[in-house]
Design an enzyme around this catalytic site. Structure first.
Site, PDB file in Angstrom:
ATOM      1  N   ASN A   1     -17.468  22.088  14.550  1.00  0.00           N
ATOM      2  CA  ASN A   1     -17.702  22.007  15.988  1.00  0.00           C
ATOM      3  C   ASN A   1     -17.557  23.353  16.690  1.00  0.00           C
ATOM      4  OD1 ASN A   1     -18.264  20.345  18.384  1.00  0.00           O
ATOM      5  ND2 ASN A   1     -16.199  20.952  19.013  1.00  0.00           N
TER       6      ASN A   1
ATOM      7  N   GLU B   1     -11.086  14.287  22.269  1.00  0.00           N
ATOM      8  CA  GLU B   1     -12.415  14.437  21.669  1.00  0.00           C
ATOM      9  C   GLU B   1     -13.168  13.109  21.676  1.00  0.00           C
ATOM     10  OE1 GLU B   1     -13.824  17.488  20.637  1.00  0.00           O
ATOM     11  OE2 GLU B   1     -12.101  17.990  21.888  1.00  0.00           O
TER      12      GLU B   1
END
Length: 438
Positions: free
Chosen positions: A324, A257
């Site tokens: 997210n 990420e």
């Protein structure tokens, strides 16, 4: 007495800060400066902006440390060039130190300030700080930038070593700050904004969260399922080097990420058009968006009749944050179910997100719309019901934000999923075929 200026921007910390480290070792006493940039702030319509309050809090925390060193942060509220004209009248500036910023406006701003300083006989030094690798450090073998994430991430990992993760021990040189009486850090109200009573996510990231990140990150009901480091990375209240060092040792998915974040920063640097309203894939600029203003309003308010979408939008509006996984669902819904231009959604997120970052926000929206460099294909249309079954099957997250979703008062779906999917495939397909043929 000549001084060096440390110009803080999106690096609001006094430890492991590249530019600050070099400033404190420059041989000149260091004047720490932060400018509330009127060029940016004057465009903000909402005056109860959580980001301004966050910045004020971070500056106050820095000021307390600087006071212990017998120094003070100078906080200005002006356009950057005007701010430096003022500083040049008050101090004999030998040099200015700051960290790279890759956004199109920031590049222009730094060029203008650098020219102003050069005319006054002062040096302007910038350093890499908010990423591990920037600009041309990760390129294909032929010297061109990557436009697909997987090979970029592979080379990124291959290049990473202890050298790139080392900290800049700026705190060792705290005695080199300019000695001066402390000045008060202005409140949000003092610069025309409203102080928001937010409780911001802590900058301390537990090892346990990183360790289990790969198994918890997709479930929005888990309060400690994601790191909430976005705002701290955006404003530099944490060091990316420290986070990467921890992720390397603990969880490859979390590291991935962080690499995505750098990938989008790299794309923005090499292809600045994406930060100026252009699709990375030009053919997608030919899609005839419906842009129904009433449907867009319902999406913004969280009254689309799709509970997981509405939950995400209500969480965003109430807190300045959205999980997210739900960001992907809501973005796909706007661009594909409603056929509303992804730029409308990008702009709304830019107004609302506490962790708003141009590169990441643009990258995420273009991914969802299919127009990005490394995007979900246009024929992938997230099914909100299936996404709910997979990632919020007990409806804990949904009920928290949309408690009335099972009541008669809850609005009917703004659009039928099957019809919307069919329509999106047809509209995208025809537009792309025509663009590519032309």
């Amino acid at each position: 007495m000549k001084v060096a200026v440390m110009w803080f921007r999106r690096d609001l910390r006094l430890t492991d800060n590249a530019a600050l480290y070099h400033a404190l070792r420059s041989g000149y006493p260091v004047l720490p400066v932060f400018t509330f940039d009127k060029t940016i702030l004057d465009r903000l319509e909402e005056k109860a902006d959580r980001r301004v309050s966050f910045i004020c809090l971070a500056l106050r925390q820095m000021q307390r440390v600087l006071e212990q060193a017998g120094s003070s942060l100078t906080v200005l509220h002006d356009h950057p060039e005007n701010a430096f004209r003022q500083l040049l009248t008050e101090f004999e500036i030998a040099s200015v130190y700051t960290n790279h910023d890759y956004e199109p406006y920031a590049v222009q701003r730094d060029q203008a300030v650098g020219n102003l300083l050069a005319a006054a006989g002062a040096d302007f030094h910038t350093f890499k700080d908010q990423v591990i690798f920037d600009k041309t450090e990760i390129l294909k073998d032929d010297g061109t930038p990557y436009t697909v994430f997987t090979p970029y991430a592979k080379k990124w990992r291959q290049k990473l070593d202890a050298f790139y993760m080392r900290a800049y021990p700026a705190e060792k040189y705290a005695a080199n700050f300019l000695r001066r009486t402390s000045e008060p850090v202005p409140s949000a109200a003092a610069i025309g904004f409203i102080d928001t009573p937010e409780r911001f996510p802590p900058a301390d990231l537990p090892d346990a969260l990183i360790r289990r990140y790969d198994s918890t990150r997709d479930f929005p009901a888990l309060a400690a399922g994601t790191s909430h480091m976005g705002v701290h990375l955006r404003f530099g209240t944490v060091s990316i080097r420290a986070l990467v060092q921890r992720a390397v040792d603990v969880n490859a998915v979390y590291l991935n990420e962080l690499i995505w974040r750098e990938f989008y920063q790299m794309i923005l640097w090499h292809f600045p058009r994406v930060g100026k309203g252009k699709s990375f894939k030009p053919a997608y600029d030919h899609i005839p968006w419906r842009n129904d203003e009433n449907e867009f309003r319902r999406w913004c308010e969280g009254t689309t009749g799709y509970p997981i979408v509405d939950a995400g939008m209500r969480e965003l509006n109430a807190t300045g944050y959205m999980h997210n996984r739900v960001r992907m669902i809501t973005a796909s819904f706007l661009a594909k179910h409603l056929l509303i231009d992804w730029r409308w959604g990008e702009a709304y997120f830019a107004r609302q997100l506490l962790d708003y970052d141009l590169a990441a926000n643009n990258g995420g929206w273009q991914w969802a719309a299919g127009s990005g460099c490394d995007a979900a294909p246009y024929f992938r249309v997230f099914n909100p019901s299936l996404q709910t079954q997979k990632f919020d099957k007990d409806l804990v997250y949904t009920r928290k934000w949309v408690p009335e979703f099972e009541d008669f008062s809850y609005p009917k779906p703004v659009v039928d999923h099957a019809m919307a999917r069919k329509r999106a495939l047809e509209v995208y397909g025809k537009a792309l075929q025509k663009a590519n043929a032309g």
